[in-house]
Design a protein around this motif. Structure first.
Motif, mmCIF file in Angstrom:
data_model
loop_
_atom_site.group_PDB
_atom_site.id
_atom_site.type_symbol
_atom_site.label_atom_id
_atom_site.label_comp_id
_atom_site.label_asym_id
_atom_site.label_seq_id
_atom_site.Cartn_x
_atom_site.Cartn_y
_atom_site.Cartn_z
ATOM 1 N N THR A 1 -16.898 -12.244 1.477
ATOM 2 C CA THR A 1 -16.559 -10.763 1.597
ATOM 3 C C THR A 1 -15.894 -10.572 2.615
ATOM 4 N N ALA A 2 -14.673 -10.010 2.575
ATOM 5 C CA ALA A 2 -14.235 -9.651 3.660
ATOM 6 C C ALA A 2 -13.125 -8.208 3.636
ATOM 7 N N VAL A 3 -12.882 -7.416 4.726
ATOM 8 C CA VAL A 3 -11.946 -6.485 4.933
ATOM 9 C C VAL A 3 -11.079 -6.727 5.718
ATOM 10 N N LEU A 4 -9.737 -6.552 5.502
ATOM 11 C CA LEU A 4 -8.691 -6.732 6.592
ATOM 12 C C LEU A 4 -8.044 -5.052 6.608
ATOM 13 N N ALA A 5 -7.621 -5.155 8.017
ATOM 14 C CA ALA A 5 -6.874 -3.917 8.418
ATOM 15 C C ALA A 5 -5.869 -3.885 9.140
ATOM 16 N N GLU A 6 -4.959 -3.558 9.083
ATOM 17 C CA GLU A 6 -3.591 -3.265 9.807
ATOM 18 C C GLU A 6 -3.518 -1.950 10.181
ATOM 19 N N ILE A 7 -3.283 -1.942 11.678
ATOM 20 C CA ILE A 7 -3.131 -0.435 12.477
ATOM 21 C C ILE A 7 -1.764 -0.190 12.799
ATOM 22 N N HIS A 8 -1.244 0.769 12.379
ATOM 23 C CA HIS A 8 0.080 1.179 12.671
ATOM 24 C C HIS A 8 -0.144 2.437 13.572
ATOM 25 N N THR A 9 -0.241 2.369 14.852
ATOM 26 C CA THR A 9 -0.268 3.496 15.921
ATOM 27 C C THR A 9 0.653 4.321 15.954
ATOM 28 N N ASP A 10 2.165 4.098 15.596
ATOM 29 C CA ASP A 10 3.155 5.115 15.482
ATOM 30 C C ASP A 10 3.084 5.738 14.278
ATOM 31 N N GLU A 11 2.555 5.434 13.350
ATOM 32 C CA GLU A 11 2.414 6.431 12.158
ATOM 33 C C GLU A 11 0.910 6.731 11.991
ATOM 34 N N GLN A 12 -0.008 6.309 12.874
ATOM 35 C CA GLN A 12 -1.279 7.014 12.873
ATOM 36 C C GLN A 12 -1.926 6.678 11.600
ATOM 37 N N VAL A 13 -1.763 5.517 11.017
ATOM 38 C CA VAL A 13 -2.530 5.088 9.677
ATOM 39 C C VAL A 13 -2.996 3.660 9.918
ATOM 40 N N ALA A 14 -4.015 3.589 9.073
ATOM 41 C CA ALA A 14 -4.630 2.117 9.077
ATOM 42 C C ALA A 14 -4.509 1.734 7.411
ATOM 43 N N VAL A 15 -3.921 0.658 7.457
ATOM 44 C CA VAL A 15 -3.720 -0.079 6.104
ATOM 45 C C VAL A 15 -4.901 -1.006 5.985
ATOM 46 N N LEU A 16 -5.760 -0.934 4.701
ATOM 47 C CA LEU A 16 -6.862 -1.604 4.364
ATOM 48 C C LEU A 16 -6.783 -2.512 3.139
ATOM 49 N N LEU A 17 -7.585 -3.454 3.252
ATOM 50 C CA LEU A 17 -7.542 -4.215 1.965
ATOM 51 C C LEU A 17 -8.952 -4.960 1.814
ATOM 52 N N HIS B 1 -4.714 -0.067 0.619
ATOM 53 C CA HIS B 1 -4.845 1.422 0.388
ATOM 54 C C HIS B 1 -4.719 1.675 1.826
ATOM 55 N N ARG B 2 -4.172 3.212 2.179
ATOM 56 C CA ARG B 2 -4.018 3.585 3.362
ATOM 57 C C ARG B 2 -5.319 4.793 3.894
ATOM 58 N N ALA B 3 -5.385 4.807 5.030
ATOM 59 C CA ALA B 3 -5.980 5.733 5.776
ATOM 60 C C ALA B 3 -5.875 6.566 6.914
ATOM 61 N N GLY B 4 -5.997 7.663 7.223
ATOM 62 C CA GLY B 4 -5.315 8.364 8.312
ATOM 63 C C GLY B 4 -6.072 7.881 9.776
ATOM 64 N N PHE B 5 -5.511 7.320 10.816
ATOM 65 C CA PHE B 5 -6.389 6.938 11.741
ATOM 66 C C PHE B 5 -5.491 7.613 13.081
ATOM 67 N N ALA B 6 -5.801 8.481 13.615
ATOM 68 C CA ALA B 6 -5.025 9.285 14.590
ATOM 69 C C ALA B 6 -5.979 9.294 15.863
ATOM 70 N N PRO B 7 -5.380 9.419 17.105
ATOM 71 C CA PRO B 7 -6.074 9.383 18.451
ATOM 72 C C PRO B 7 -7.346 10.375 18.282
ATOM 73 N N GLY B 8 -8.237 9.759 18.829
ATOM 74 C CA GLY B 8 -9.624 10.718 18.571
ATOM 75 C C GLY B 8 -10.697 10.027 17.590
#
Length: 352
Positions: A222-238, A279-286
């Motif tokens: 079982t695994a969860v992968l994440a890709e963080i785009h700090t410029d868009e302040q979003v985390a792409v998850l799988l 799927h995407r989730a917001g990931f902003a500073p703070g």
């Protein structure tokens, strides 16, 4: 405080053979020749063989022989067989204790060697994640459920790729060396493919093929992968059959972004089911992103209650990421009363 208690306990055990022989000598002197307590002097070297070195056991055995001889003369036992029998008992127990102590010392040395190899293997398999990667700060915690082990079947990694910061946290089905081998394969492929594959779906497909080929249907991950785009302040998850990550917002609220459809764990793609979708989730500073394995959420207290991770999110409020994660780990340990039946890995990401 714990270290002090262990030291006091070791000192008590080291003095135990001397105390036992002194007590036996006192009882023998009080009871006289008819008491028959003289052979109990052999308890001294017997206890020494359990807790000391073979040299110390031989030394205490020599003292026990001198004590036995003195008491035998005092009691007048060498006119009969009782005195010689007592001496033979002490000598025999001393020899057996010294041999047992030597064998124990060899096993302890072998165990220390095995531990050093395990630590070296862990440094290769679960190497420290970078403290800073791009605009993110990373911290990790890993606890193995196997007694005296520093390595297990949970895995994690953080990679700065051309497509953003990529992260994996996973849990190999089962325990032991087979689980460690599978985890090593998954991490090796992830570290390479994270730089090559343009999206997480293709990266997960590479991992799926690796697990299916090497585990031959006998293991899954079982695994969860994440890709963080700090410029868009979003985390792409799988998510591949793994507990959803937890996002702690700047205002203290929490979010558990569930996938649109749960895919099967890695290695079980041959059985069909929903293909993994991002799927995407917001990931902003703070904000803080916590990825973890089920050894955290399935830790139970004495009444069988699972660890309430979402309710304890406030423990991640420390300004230092390592300290925040350490506080959460200690809370999980207290909840489970120090006894865990599964590996537990946590990886925390936050903006610098």
């Amino acid at each position: 405080m714990v270290t002090g208690k262990r030291g006091d306990g070791g000192a008590v055990l080291s003095w135990l053979p001397i105390v036992v022989m002194a007590v036996v000598a006192g009882i023998d002197l009080a009871a006289g020749p008819e008491g028959g307590f003289l052979p109990l002097v052999s308890l001294g070297p017997a206890f020494a063989g359990l807790i000391g070195t073979w040299r110390r056991t031989a030394l205490i055995g020599s003292v026990a022989l001198l004590l036995c001889a003195g008491l035998g003369v005092y009691d007048g036992l060498f006119d009969t067989r009782r005195g010689w029998t007592a001496m033979a008992s002490v000598a025999g127990v001393t020899l057996a204790g010294a041999l047992a102590a030597g064998s124990r010392m060899r096993r302890e040395a072998e165990l220390a060697g095995v531990r050093s190899v395990a630590e070296a293997a862990q440094s290769v398999l679960l190497r420290p994640v970078p403290r800073q990667v791009g605009e993110l700060r990373a911290a990790v915690s890993y606890t193995s459920a196997v007694a005296e082990s520093r390595i297990g079947g949970d895995l994690y990694e953080v990679v700065a790729s051309p497509y953003g910061v990529r992260v994996i946290v996973g849990d190999v089905q089962g325990k032991g060396l087979a689980a460690v081998a599978t985890a090593a394969s998954v991490l090796g492929v992830f570290r390479e493919a994270a730089h090559d594959e343009p999206d997480l779906t293709a990266l997960a497909a590479r991992l799926e093929r690796t697990v299916a080929r090497e585990a031959d249907g006998e293991k899954f991950v079982t695994a969860v992968l994440a890709e963080i785009h700090t410029d868009e302040q979003v985390a792409v998850l799988l998510n591949c059959g793994h507990p959803p990550p937890m996002i702690v917002r700047a205002d203290g609220s929490t979010d558990l972004p569930h996938p649109p459809a749960y895919a099967l764990p890695l290695g079980l793609g041959m059985h069909g089911g929903e293909p993994p979708r991002t799927h995407r989730a917001g990931f902003a500073p703070g904000d803080q992103l916590l990825l973890y394995t089920d050894g955290v959420t399935e830790a139970r207290d004495a009444e069988g209650v699972f660890y309430p991770l979402r309710e304890r999110a406030g423990l991640l409020g420390d300004a230092d990421a390592e300290q925040a994660l350490a506080a959460l780990r200690e809370d999980v340990t207290r909840h489970a009363d120090g006894s865990s039946h599964d590996d537990a890995a946590m990886l925390l990401l936050r903006y610098r």
